[in-house]
Structures are given as C-alpha cells and as structure tokens.
Scaffold this active site. Sequence first.
Site, short mmCIF file in Angstrom:
data_model
loop_
_atom_site.label_atom_id
_atom_site.label_comp_id
_atom_site.label_asym_id
_atom_site.label_seq_id
_atom_site.Cartn_x
_atom_site.Cartn_y
_atom_site.Cartn_z
N LYS A 1 0.85 -1.20 0.00
CA LYS A 1 0.00 0.00 0.00
C LYS A 1 0.88 1.25 0.00
CE LYS A 1 -2.99 2.63 3.14
NZ LYS A 1 -3.56 2.66 4.50
N ASP B 1 -2.15 10.64 3.89
CA ASP B 1 -3.58 10.35 4.02
C ASP B 1 -4.24 11.39 4.89
OD1 ASP B 1 -6.08 9.23 4.08
OD2 ASP B 1 -5.55 7.63 5.49
N LYS C 1 -9.49 13.34 8.69
CA LYS C 1 -8.95 12.95 9.98
C LYS C 1 -8.76 14.18 10.86
CE LYS C 1 -5.95 9.21 8.23
NZ LYS C 1 -6.44 8.06 9.01
N ASP D 1 1.83 6.32 5.87
CA ASP D 1 0.78 5.47 5.29
C ASP D 1 1.24 4.78 4.01
OD1 ASP D 1 -1.68 4.40 5.88
OD2 ASP D 1 -2.80 5.83 4.66
N ASP E 1 -11.84 7.49 4.36
CA ASP E 1 -10.62 7.19 5.12
C ASP E 1 -10.33 5.69 5.14
OD1 ASP E 1 -8.36 7.86 6.53
OD2 ASP E 1 -9.36 7.89 8.49
N GLU F 1 -9.40 4.07 2.44
CA GLU F 1 -8.98 4.11 1.05
C GLU F 1 -7.91 3.08 0.71
OE1 GLU F 1 -5.54 5.48 2.90
OE2 GLU F 1 -7.61 5.95 3.39
N ARG G 1 -7.64 -0.12 1.29
CA ARG G 1 -8.17 -1.37 0.73
C ARG G 1 -8.68 -1.16 -0.70
NH1 ARG G 1 -12.25 -1.58 5.64
NH2 ARG G 1 -10.43 -0.48 6.44
#
Length: 462
Positions: free
Chosen positions: A229, A234, A241, A252, A311, A313, A315
Amino acid sequence: MIDLKATLAPDRGQPARAIHLVDAAGHDDWLRQQPPRHRAALLAHRFKPTPGAFAILPGEAAEAWSAVVAVKDAGALGPWCLARAAEALPEGVYRLDAREPGDAMLGWVLAHYRFDRYRSEEAPGPRTLLTSEPGRIEPVLREAAAMMRVRDLVNTGAGDLGPAELEAAVAEIGAAHGARLTVTKGADLERGYPMIHTVGAAAIQARAPRLIELDWGRDGDPRVAIVGKGVCFDTGGLDLKPSAAMRLMKKDMGGAAHALALAELVMAARLPVRLHLLIPAVENAVSGAAFRPGDVLRTRKGLSVENTNTDAEGRLILCDALTRAVEEKPELILDYATLTGAARVALGPDLPPLFANDEGLAADLLAAGERTGDPLWRMPLWDGYDDMLKSDIADMVNAPEGGFAGAITAALFLRRFVPPATPWAHLDVFAWRPATKPGRPKGGDAYGLRAAWAMLRARYGA
C-alpha cells in the site's frame, strides 16, 4: 550515512577490544574470576546482569579497557542483545570473548542507524564487530539495509515523498538488479485501475496517482507477487482525519516500503523466483475532485463498492493491485499495508496481524517469525463477519458501520480479490515505532519483513 560494511568484519586476529558476555545464571561465577579493578568498576557502575546492561572494564593500561554486556542467555544470542552496547560504545573494533556473535550481528549493525536527511550534525563513526563466520556478513548486511530502507522511506516527510518520488525509489532499485519497470498513470490508470485513480484523483494535478510494477526473474521459476500500500499521505479525504490522527500519515506508505525492501532482498540474493512487485501509489487529499461518501465505485475486477468512508482508502487501491497480481497466476501473494487502527488496538504496534487463506503459508510465516525474532500473530478471516460488507445498492461496502472487527473486515474485503486456490497472506503493519528500543529508534520501522524473507528463503532458496 554510515558505511554498513564497516560495522562487521572477518576476524583475522587483528587487535580488538573484548566484549565479555554474562547472563544471570553465570554472572556470579564470572565475577569471582575477575581482577579487583574489574569488580571495583562494576560496583561503581552498579552493574546488574539485566539484559542490555553494560559497563566498561579498565585494563592495566589506560587504553587497554574492555566491556561487559549482560544478555538473557549467553549461550543463545538474539538479534537485539548487543544493540544497546553498539549504540553506546566508542568507535573502534570489538570481538566477543569466547564465542561468535551469530544472530546478534543484525542488532549490532542496526544500532548504527541514523535518519539524518534533515539533520546537520554528523553521526558517530562505526563500531566494528569481528566474526569468524565471514559467510554470514553479507546476508546480515542485506537484511539490515532492507530494514533501514523501510525506516528511511517512512521517516521521510510527505513533502519529499509523493507518488513520483516513490516511483523513483522503485526504479532505482529495479535498475540495480535488471528488473523491468512498468508505471501506469493518467488515462490508462483511469481505464484499467479505477480504484487507484479514484482515490488519488483529488491530488491528480500536483501528485498524480499511479500503479508501479517491477518484474524480475526467469521464465519458468515460481511466480511470487508482493503488493504494498503506497498512500504517500492520508488526510482521510472528505471524511477528514483530526489533526492528531493526521500527524503521522506520512507513514501510510509503510506497506509499500516493506514490499520494496522485501523485493530488494529477493533480487539481491537472486532467489530463483519470478518476482512481481506492485505498489499502488496515491495521495488521499481533499479537493473538488475528491471521491465522496456514498459514491459507488467500480473495481478492476468488476465488483462495485459503495464508499462508506473515504478514510478506508487503502483497501480500495489494494484491491485493484491484487487483481492485477492475480492475472499473472502467481503461486503466492504477500501484501503489506498500514491498513487499520483496529489492528493496533488489538495487538499494539510491535505485533503485526497475519491474515492468510492458506494454512501452510500461515504456518511457514509464523515459524519464520519465531526463528528470526520478528513475530507475527495469526488473526482469523472469519466468515461470519463477511455479511458486514453487504451493501444495499452495490456488491459491497468498503467500511462496515459500527467499527467492530475492523482489521478482520478489511482483510475480508481484500480476500474477495484473491481466488481461494491462490495462497495469499496479508500483513497489517504499523510501520512505526512509538518508543525507542536498543537498535530500534523511535520512528519508521520494519515489522514482519525478516519473517517473510526467511519464509521465502526456506521455500525457494537454492
């Protein structure tokens, strides 16, 4: 940057300071055999045989000093037992008294790590540890370099590491090993990998999303896919967030850092596999082009996803990358992702959850983690929670309501993009060390990397 090759050297009888190892069981006998000056120094240090404790022992001459290090078991050294001493000892050359360092070489090397990209002061010089097993030096240095690569990438500020910079890092490593680089972006990404495009669309003008792929190895060798990933920052998207949760979101892309480091280990060791590295790289930003809660999104596989949380995202981009990996019919898929806070709540920062659809693969990874001191913890792909992914209007949702079993439902989401017959493992890693330990400073760190590498060596090593 320290020269890692200066941290370990073959023992050819050259001058070196001695490091004496003691454990609680043998400490008293060892102490009785020491000269008075050593006993006096240990008394002044208030030295106790607690693992990690160390002290300087004076010699007959001012420069003839040595050191003593307490370990858990002097007969079975773990990877971190010399790390604190390596951090604190002056630069110079050292050898263990009466035994080989073995696994402890890794922690010794990693104790030299400094993230100095944004610092002006120079790091201290190397402490060199001698070994009579020179064949172990190169493999240890490779593992240490891979872990340091994860640390460097995760520690780098997001302003200096976006999708383009991540692509450049992959390209550099791929070129060093003769791998073929493929990068899909722009209209081709939108057509072929709609989830990656959609998640990165809000930042498309400044930081265009892309799928980065490396292909390496010979036709006919077993095909192994490694997916990471790569959310370079993010914000949470429109489901923004709070600032405290956004503070560390430069990490991230930690899954991509792990995947790249593992791929580099495979290529450097020339493991007889056909390697396929896939990194979907995006920034999850906020703009007029951002995807929205309630949007129904289409995946590369053709499944539709009702977006219930922008949030969630990671996956979404992974499902398109996994679909691409499956198209090449690998015999094994590994993915790394900083995917859920639920994993941290369940197991804390040090213990990555392992999800796997294959019992043999899960057992091999767990055993490798135990052997290497890089532990994993198996979590269930619990079929009973699969209904949580139901949508009223699409094939599935990306984030179920209620927050229950968040790490499991995220893994179940990814499972829908991997055929049951393809062995697959998913590691939900934190990629960050919240407090310093010997050889492991606060900041970016690798979890489950050495376990996966040991598993791959055991399966495919030649």
